[in-house]
Scaffold this active site. Structure first.
Site, mmCIF file in Angstrom:
data_model
loop_
_atom_site.group_PDB
_atom_site.id
_atom_site.type_symbol
_atom_site.label_atom_id
_atom_site.label_comp_id
_atom_site.label_asym_id
_atom_site.label_seq_id
_atom_site.Cartn_x
_atom_site.Cartn_y
_atom_site.Cartn_z
ATOM 1 N N ASP A 95 2.477 3.483 11.053
ATOM 2 C CA ASP A 95 1.921 3.286 12.401
ATOM 3 C C ASP A 95 0.698 2.375 12.357
ATOM 4 O OD1 ASP A 95 3.783 4.686 13.790
ATOM 5 O OD2 ASP A 95 2.424 6.191 14.599
ATOM 6 N N ASP A 113 -5.770 6.138 0.210
ATOM 7 C CA ASP A 113 -6.996 5.787 0.943
ATOM 8 C C ASP A 113 -7.285 4.288 0.835
ATOM 9 O OD1 ASP A 113 -7.158 6.649 -1.667
ATOM 10 O OD2 ASP A 113 -9.125 7.571 -1.500
ATOM 11 N N TYR A 135 6.675 17.814 5.353
ATOM 12 C CA TYR A 135 7.287 18.137 6.643
ATOM 13 C C TYR A 135 8.440 19.124 6.494
ATOM 14 C CZ TYR A 135 4.666 14.187 8.610
ATOM 15 O OH TYR A 135 3.677 13.328 9.006
ATOM 16 N N ASP A 182 4.431 8.120 7.370
ATOM 17 C CA ASP A 182 4.319 8.367 8.803
ATOM 18 C C ASP A 182 3.025 7.753 9.330
ATOM 19 O OD1 ASP A 182 4.763 9.374 11.298
ATOM 20 O OD2 ASP A 182 4.379 11.462 10.805
ATOM 21 N N LYS A 211 -1.278 9.710 -3.975
ATOM 22 C CA LYS A 211 -2.639 10.246 -4.134
ATOM 23 C C LYS A 211 -2.669 10.936 -5.493
ATOM 24 C CE LYS A 211 -6.759 11.149 -2.485
ATOM 25 N NZ LYS A 211 -7.787 10.102 -2.431
#
Ligand code: NAD
Length: 357
Positions: free
Chosen positions: A251, A223, A142, A247, A191
């Site tokens: 959620d 994953d 970001y 992020d 990852k």
């Protein structure tokens, strides 16, 4: 002992839920003989309307002069067409960087009384969920280099995921320190089978883990983590991850526990200072209707007492009061699932919680 709290009510339902949280803080202060002094600061759309910018420097000054910040929410359709640099959401990013808040703490707790709201199968929900996401907040993709170029295939765009050892170390330490006060289990999500930045993340986390021998440490690919949060969420205690993965996954964790109106969050840096806010937005569709669920804001206030003021007994009392109110059947309209259940207004729900403080 007295504490100073900056109140940023913001837009939409922000003022309604912050007023509820303040009422609960005031009652708690009375019961425990504490003093909370409040100073209000403008941020978001209301600040744009008042002074032409989403985060006035006076608001930053007020926040820095306080022990902690309690924020409602910012944003709304009224300001949607403004240029990106003066949109209400800029206030949140500005506060994080001005206040040095690099870690986002997001608990996901499945209240027993609310198990029917979880989209999970009964046998999975019955095992309970009580986990804490520790998301890196000021680095990664970001904030990395980005751009748009033009090549043989037409336009191309890129964003860069980059983390330094120092950034990984400080978020790692936050996670392990938190785990020491919980069930002493940290899972780091990355990852590393594909990304170089994840390999550095993993290598650095292992080094931090060695400093905390009493904490069980493990690693999981993002994953797999997305799957485990749905099929076996009770196995998580503290989860630490990058800005992007955090992020998305936090959620997902929020969704499996039920309503968005129930989940608090904290953004913290070095030291005890922090900014506390419900995870929901300003909900312009229900603003002013008295339908807002104040629970997430009330639980954010409890997090603030525990994390920024070390008032753990007071925080426990608020969290227990919320649990008791829910167990007694108190519900706002976002939580009503049977015809027989009556929805309380924001005020009614606040009073239900206050009655158990
Ligand atoms: P939202 O969270 O505001 O609303 C999503 C849905 O959930 C709506 O139907 C809303 O009515 C409901 N809802 C949210 N909070 C609720 C509560 N406490 N009680 C009952 N129902 C609740 O998300 P959105 O609609 O995507 O965004 C609305 C505005 O909020 C946008 O301007 C967005 O940019 C802003 N936003 C701000 C923050 C923040 O201040 N940190 C976070 C997210 C979104």
């Amino acid at each position: 002992m007295s504490f100073r709290i900056a109140l940023i009510k913001g837009d939409g339902i922000g003022p309604e839920v912050v007023d509820s949280a303040r009422a609960v803080l005031d009652k708690t202060a009375k019961v425990f003989g504490r003093t909370f002094d409040y100073e209000e600061a403008l941020a978001g759309g209301c600040a744009i309307d008042a002074v032409g910018e989403p985060l006035p420097s006076e608001s930053v000054r007020i926040c820095k002069s306080c022990d902690a910040v309690l924020l409602g929410a910012v944003g709304g359709t009224k300001w949607d067409n403004l240029p990106v640099n003066i949109r209400p959401e800029k206030a949140i990013l500005g506060l994080r960087s001005e206040l040095g808040l690099f870690a986002n703490l997001r608990p996901a707790l499945l209240h027993k009384a609310l198990a029917p709201f979880s989209p999970l199968r009964g046998d999975i929900a019955d095992k309970g969920i009580d986990l804490m996401f520790v998301r890196e907040l000021t680095g990664g993709i970001y904030f990395g280099e980005r751009g748009v170029t033009r090549g043989a295939g037409g336009k191309a765009a890129f964003d860069t995921e980059m983390y330094s050892e120092a950034e990984i170390e400080r978020i790692g330490r936050k996670a392990f320190e938190l785990a020491m006060g919980r069930r002493k289990d940290v899972v780091s999500i990355d990852k590393a089978n594909v990304l170089e930045s994840s390999r550095l993340w993993r290598e650095t986390m292992r080094r931090i883990a060695a400093e905390y021998p009493s904490v069980k440490y493990s690693e999981m690919l993002v994953d797999n983590a997305a799957m485990q949060l749905v099929i076996n969420p009770s196995r998580f205690d503290v989860v630490v991850t990058s800005n992007l993965f955090g992020d998305i996954l936090s959620d997902e964790a929020a969704a499996v526990t039920g309503s968005i109106g129930l989940i608090p969050s904290a953004s913290v840096g070095e030291g005890s200072f922090g900014l506390y806010e419900p995870i929901h937005g300003s909900a312009p569709d229900i603003a002013g209707s008295g339908k807002a669920n104040p629970t997430a804001a009330i639980l954010s206030a409890a997090m603030m007492l525990r994390c920024s003021m070390s008032l753990c007994e007071e925080a426990d009392r608020i969290e227990e009061a919320v649990e008791k109110a829910l167990m007694s059947g108190a519900r706002t309209s976002d939580m009503v699932c049977a015809d027989s259940e009556k929805a309380l207004s924001t005020k009614g729900m606040t009073e239900a919680v206050l009655s158990f403080i």
